[in-house]
Design an enzyme around this catalytic site. Structure first.
Site, PDB file in Angstrom:
ATOM      1  N   HIS A  17     -29.477  19.163 -75.995  1.00 14.49           N
ATOM      2  CA  HIS A  17     -29.284  20.692 -76.200  1.00 14.49           C
ATOM      3  C   HIS A  17     -29.264  21.359 -74.915  1.00 14.49           C
ATOM      4  CE1 HIS A  17     -31.436  24.559 -77.099  1.00 14.49           C
ATOM      5  NE2 HIS A  17     -32.102  24.587 -75.872  1.00 14.49           N
ATOM      6  N   CYS A  69      -5.201  40.790 -82.563  1.00 13.30           N
ATOM      7  CA  CYS A  69      -6.160  39.710 -82.469  1.00 13.30           C
ATOM      8  C   CYS A  69      -5.751  38.373 -82.319  1.00 13.30           C
ATOM      9  CB  CYS A  69      -7.053  39.895 -83.742  1.00 13.30           C
ATOM     10  SG  CYS A  69      -6.153  39.701 -85.344  1.00 13.30           S
TER      11      CYS A  69
END
Lengths: 556, 85
Positions: A187, A481
């Site tokens: 994590h 984009c």
């Protein structure tokens, strides 16, 4: 005299140098003979209240965090609200046990259950321990310490970090993470990389470094050096810092030096990428690809499932734009529920809007989910279709959007015909967004995946710039984009061509923001003229950069 | 007493997000709901810890049972979650 170095695994590159903040380990075990505060029902109520407080805190944090980390936090909230766990707590309190001890034993019972299931559940055992420690801390009347929000930056050192620890941090203040446990896929490593914070894990002895000691952390080599020699710090920081300094100075909304606003938006492929976009100062999302919801499954996602995926993104930008691109499936990534024929040339085949026109039900569900997801949020939702080719396509898609109750419909301009005749598409649409990657592929008839033809993917090519200019001339708000927007010099040229917003991968946002802030709209326009006057990509770049003196100060 | 037998197809089994979705849906119901691998002990489907504890993996066949008003609809919903890839 510098102390010895500690070594771990560098899992997120970069240099961090700051005093140590030591995050405390879990709460201590309450003694077996702890004396209850009140009678059995009062102890039981105290314990259950603490469980519920921790559950709602985790739930709120999970919803704000989103993505995979958010899922873990929401699952932890479910653990804290587990009815079986509550029964165990009640039973023990009824026997006269103190609330903290009852909580501790109930958690340990389930811990043993999960532990039996083996390594597969090791991460869940850690999650459960974290919930337990938070409930105990609540009962002891102490909060699990969270690093100070107001002070200067620090290097966070802990035995290990729980998702709730990292989600609750003020990320701007963390110079680096160092943990004794954890691995490259754990994590801490994932979060650190996502946030761009240097991190070293699996570093034995790190927690013995006294709090407050200045440490130098190298997230590439895994070296952790307490009290390093000043020359060494200077050298490490200089190499990492020249560019960072320029970037940190560029904050706030995108604007040219003379104050012409150019919203800087993020391209994202899933809600997991939101955190990075926000951290890099995205003002909204300019390209939200929605394929992640549809891939690898037998049936299309339900309306509710889609709403749950869209809403965190819309909520993240209360006053910004969120431009969603509807499903862009094609023959190269076939979906079981969107059958198209076998196609020899997928890029030129039935993909994007072409496929959706064959399966309008899938589009209708997506549009309805988007409209419903935007309800009750302040974000400005724009929806655009991929592979729009002509005015008929534009009209068809816009009509579907209106029918679904969507206020703003647009098109990705990636087919040359759409750029050449943008003026015919424009009356049907509220905005357009140039997808430079596919537009280059189709303009140069060059497969974008083919290394030998990579030269044709150079977005500086004047032919591509001409098509952008023609699209802008149609008179609708026109964004870009594609990868082109992530090149700081080209971003200036695009603004010079009249592009009204730029959307790019989040990590490139700071550099583009800094480049724009160093040039006036006029300088951008001149650079655009010079680039379009050049015959090749290379000479276009050279000519444009000669008009953009601020780039040199950014080390570009 | 109504029941459904389904094969769990999710790669992560009845863990992570599928488990959370499953338990959240079961916990909404007022009636008792259980889950277990076919032929083995069953646990409350409303308890995330119990559901994780029975460690259902991809390919396992599970039986979900519920009793009371709305049982059929609830079981349909839970079966759909469990059989989502």
């Amino acid at each position: 005299m510098a102390e010895a170095e500690y070594r771990g695994l560098g899992v997120s590159p970069g240099i961090g140098f700051a005093p140590v903040y030591r995050l405390a380990d879990g709460a201590p075990e309450p003694p077996a003979d702890a004396v209850p505060h009140g009678d059995a029902s009062a102890e039981s109520a105290r314990a259950l209240d603490a469980l519920e407080r921790v559950a709602s805190w985790l739930e709120g944090l999970g919803e704000r965090t989103g993505g995979e980390a958010g899922d873990i936090l929401l699952a932890q909230a479910l653990m804290a609200r587990d009815p079986g766990l509550a029964d165990e707590v009640r039973r023990r309190a009824a026997e006269g046990m103190a609330a903290a001890r009852a909580v501790y034993e109930a958690f340990m019972k389930y811990r043993a259950l999960l532990d039996r299931a083996g390594t597969y559940l090791a991460a869940r055992v850690a999650d459960l321990d974290d919930v337990r420690d938070r409930v105990l801390a609540d009962l002891y009347g102490v909060r699990r310490p969270t690093p100070p929000a107001g002070g200067g930056p620090y290097v966070l050192i802990a035995r290990d970090l729980a998702p709730a620890d990292t989600a609750a941090l003020d990320r701007d203040l963390v110079a680096a993470f160092v943990t004794e446990e954890g691995g490259p896929t754990g994590h801490t490593a994932i979060i650190a990389r996502l946030l761009g914070i240097p991190a070293v894990v699996a570093c034995p002895g790190a927690t013995s470094i006294p709090p407050g000691t200045a440490v130098l952390v190298d997230g590439s080599t895994g070296a952790v050096t307490p009290a390093p020699a000043p020359e060494r710090v200077g050298e490490a920081l200089r190499s990492a810092g020249t560019r960072a300094a320029a970037l940190v100075a560029a904050r706030g909304p995108g604007t040219t030096a003379d104050g012409y606003p150019v919203p800087l938006l993020a391209n994202i492929g899933s809600p997991e990428e939101l955190a990075l976009a926000l951290d890099h100062g995205a003002e909204g999302v300019g390209l939200f690809r929605t394929e992640f919801l549809f891939l690898d499954r037998a049936d299309p996602p339900s309306e509710d499932e889609q709403i749950a995926a869209y809403r965190p993104v819309l909520r993240a930008f209360p006053h910004g734009r969120v431009v969603v691109r509807v499903l862009d499936a094609g023959a190269d990534k076939p979906l079981a529920f969107l059958p198209g024929g076998r196609q020899d040339n997928p890029a030129l085949g039935e993909r994007g809007l072409r496929l959706l026109r064959r399966h309008p039900q899938v589009l209708q569900t997506q549009l309805k989910a988007l409209r419903r997801a935007a309800e009750g949020t302040l974000a400005r939702l724009d929806v655009m279709a991929p592979m729009v080719t002509d005015a008929a396509d534009a009209a068809w898609f816009a009509a579907r959007c209106r029918a679904a109750g969507l206020a703003s419909a647009g098109a990705v301009v990636e087919v040359p015909a759409a750029a050449l005749r943008a003026r015919d598409l424009a009356p049907h649409l509220d905005f357009v967004s140039v997808g430079t990657n596919d537009l280059a592929q189709y303009t140069f008839a060059a497969d974008r995946g083919l290394g030998a033809l990579a030269g044709f993917q150079d977005p500086w090519h004047p032919a591509l710039l001409d098509l952008v200019a023609m699209t802008v001339a149609a008179g609708k708000p026109c964004g870009v984009c594609g990868e082109a927007a992530a090149d700081p010099a080209l971003a200036c040229v695009l603004v010079g061509l009249g592009v009204s917003s730029l959307s790019l991968g989040s990590s490139a946002l700071p550099l583009v923001r800094a480049a724009l802030a160093r040039h006036t709209q006029q300088q951008c326009a001149v650079a655009a003229l010079r680039a379009r006057a050049a015959p090749t990509a290379g000479s276009a770049r050279e000519a444009a950069c000669a008009e953009l003196p601020g780039l040199a100060r950014l080390g570009l | 007493m109504a029941e459904r037998k389904v094969t769990v197809v999710s790669e992560v089994g009845l863990h992570a997000r599928p488990a959370a979705n499953f338990v959240r849906a079961a916990a909404k119901a007022e009636i008792p709901v259980t889950v277990g691998r076919v032929g083995e002990d069953v646990v409350s489907a409303k308890s995330i810890l119990a559901v994780l504890g029975i460690d259902v993996r991809q390919g396992d066949e599970i039986v979900i049972t519920a009793d009371g008003e709305g049982a059929e609809d609830l079981l349909d919903e839970l079966a759909a979650i469990a059989s989502t890839p």
